[in-house]
Design a protein around this motif. Structure first.
Motif, PDB file in Angstrom:
ATOM      1  N   GLY A  13      27.821  36.802  44.239  1.00  0.00           N
ATOM      2  CA  GLY A  13      28.303  35.490  43.843  1.00  0.00           C
ATOM      3  C   GLY A  13      27.224  34.442  43.627  1.00  0.00           C
ATOM      4  N   THR A  14      25.961  34.807  43.739  1.00  0.00           N
ATOM      5  CA  THR A  14      24.873  33.837  43.574  1.00  0.00           C
ATOM      6  C   THR A  14      23.882  34.217  42.475  1.00  0.00           C
ATOM      7  OG1 THR A  14      23.572  34.922  45.313  1.00  0.00           O
ATOM      8  CG2 THR A  14      25.003  33.076  45.988  1.00  0.00           C
ATOM      9  N   THR A  34      29.158  36.844  31.899  1.00  0.00           N
ATOM     10  CA  THR A  34      30.099  36.927  33.016  1.00  0.00           C
ATOM     11  C   THR A  34      30.943  38.200  32.891  1.00  0.00           C
ATOM     12  OG1 THR A  34      31.868  35.746  31.878  1.00  0.00           O
ATOM     13  CG2 THR A  34      30.250  34.405  33.104  1.00  0.00           C
ATOM     14  N   GLY A  44      40.242  35.609  39.651  1.00  0.00           N
ATOM     15  CA  GLY A  44      39.774  34.465  40.428  1.00  0.00           C
ATOM     16  C   GLY A  44      38.366  34.048  40.059  1.00  0.00           C
ATOM     17  N   GLU A  45      37.642  33.553  41.076  1.00  0.00           N
ATOM     18  CA  GLU A  45      36.287  33.035  40.827  1.00  0.00           C
ATOM     19  C   GLU A  45      35.328  34.113  40.341  1.00  0.00           C
ATOM     20  OE1 GLU A  45      34.039  33.283  45.163  1.00  0.00           O
ATOM     21  OE2 GLU A  45      34.646  31.327  44.399  1.00  0.00           O
ATOM     22  N   GLU A  46      35.606  35.374  40.653  1.00  0.00           N
ATOM     23  CA  GLU A  46      34.708  36.463  40.233  1.00  0.00           C
ATOM     24  C   GLU A  46      34.678  36.651  38.721  1.00  0.00           C
ATOM     25  OE1 GLU A  46      34.905  40.100  42.537  1.00  0.00           O
ATOM     26  OE2 GLU A  46      35.374  38.962  44.347  1.00  0.00           O
ATOM     27  N   ASP A  47      35.688  36.139  38.006  1.00  0.00           N
ATOM     28  CA  ASP A  47      35.659  36.204  36.540  1.00  0.00           C
ATOM     29  C   ASP A  47      34.407  35.533  35.988  1.00  0.00           C
ATOM     30  OD1 ASP A  47      38.059  37.548  36.414  1.00  0.00           O
ATOM     31  OD2 ASP A  47      39.235  35.800  35.822  1.00  0.00           O
ATOM     32  N   GLY A  48      33.949  34.469  36.652  1.00  0.00           N
ATOM     33  CA  GLY A  48      32.775  33.727  36.210  1.00  0.00           C
ATOM     34  C   GLY A  48      31.471  34.229  36.804  1.00  0.00           C
ATOM     35  N   TRP A  49      31.542  35.236  37.650  1.00  0.00           N
ATOM     36  CA  TRP A  49      30.317  35.806  38.214  1.00  0.00           C
ATOM     37  C   TRP A  49      29.542  36.535  37.121  1.00  0.00           C
ATOM     38  CZ3 TRP A  49      31.290  38.362  43.645  1.00  0.00           C
ATOM     39  CH2 TRP A  49      31.631  37.367  44.572  1.00  0.00           C
ATOM     40  N   ASP A  67      25.890  40.027  39.795  1.00  0.00           N
ATOM     41  CA  ASP A  67      26.701  39.904  40.999  1.00  0.00           C
ATOM     42  C   ASP A  67      27.437  41.213  41.250  1.00  0.00           C
ATOM     43  OD1 ASP A  67      26.376  37.164  41.915  1.00  0.00           O
ATOM     44  OD2 ASP A  67      27.379  36.563  40.061  1.00  0.00           O
TER      45      ASP A  67
END
Length: 140
Positions: A13-14, A34, A44-49, A67
């Protein structure tokens, strides 16, 4: 025929933050894709990872990273270091100082017995770096 050997760093995630930091330190052109852009939405937020990141440096070096989704196992890095070596000593020492600034030094930068300036550090993401610099004009 040609081949390359490139470090490929994994994050949880970073990756975007880390790869943008490496670009700020090392220079070069950064491309990030991504999971959604790569056709593999995670939800969720992992779509943008970052599914794949690549930093192409002006001298031909390449640093890659991504990620690791939470659905896959992830372990902190260990047992290796990304080595930066060469005769552009002042540039290499500047990179080392920037990488170590928000992390920590394992082997403080100093003149080594073999004549080069050498140091080992871990950046704030835990990535280990080694620098072996020749041609240093300003070690301070």
């Amino acid at each position: 025929m040609s081949y390359t050997l490139n470090p490929y760093l994994n994050f949880r995630g970073t990756a975007r933050e880390a790869m943008e930091f490496y670009r700020s330190v090392l220079g070069g052109e950064l491309s990030l894709m991504t999971f959604t852009e790569g056709g593999m939405p995670m939800g969720g937020e992992e779509d943008g990872w970052v599914m794949h990141g690549q930093l192409d440096l002006p001298n031909g070096m390449v640093l890659m990273g991504s990620d690791t989704p939470t659905s896959m196992p992830f372990e902190e890095v260990k047992g290796f270091a990304v080595a930066l070596t060469g005769d552009e000593g002042d540039t290499l020492l500047g990179w080392y100082r920037a990488l170590a600034a928000t992390g920590h030094e394992d082997v403080p930068l100093a003149k080594a017995p073999w004549g080069s300036w050498f140091g080992q550090c871990k950046d704030r993401w835990g990535t280990p770096w080694m620098v072996n610099a020749d041609g240093v004009t300003d070690p301070v």
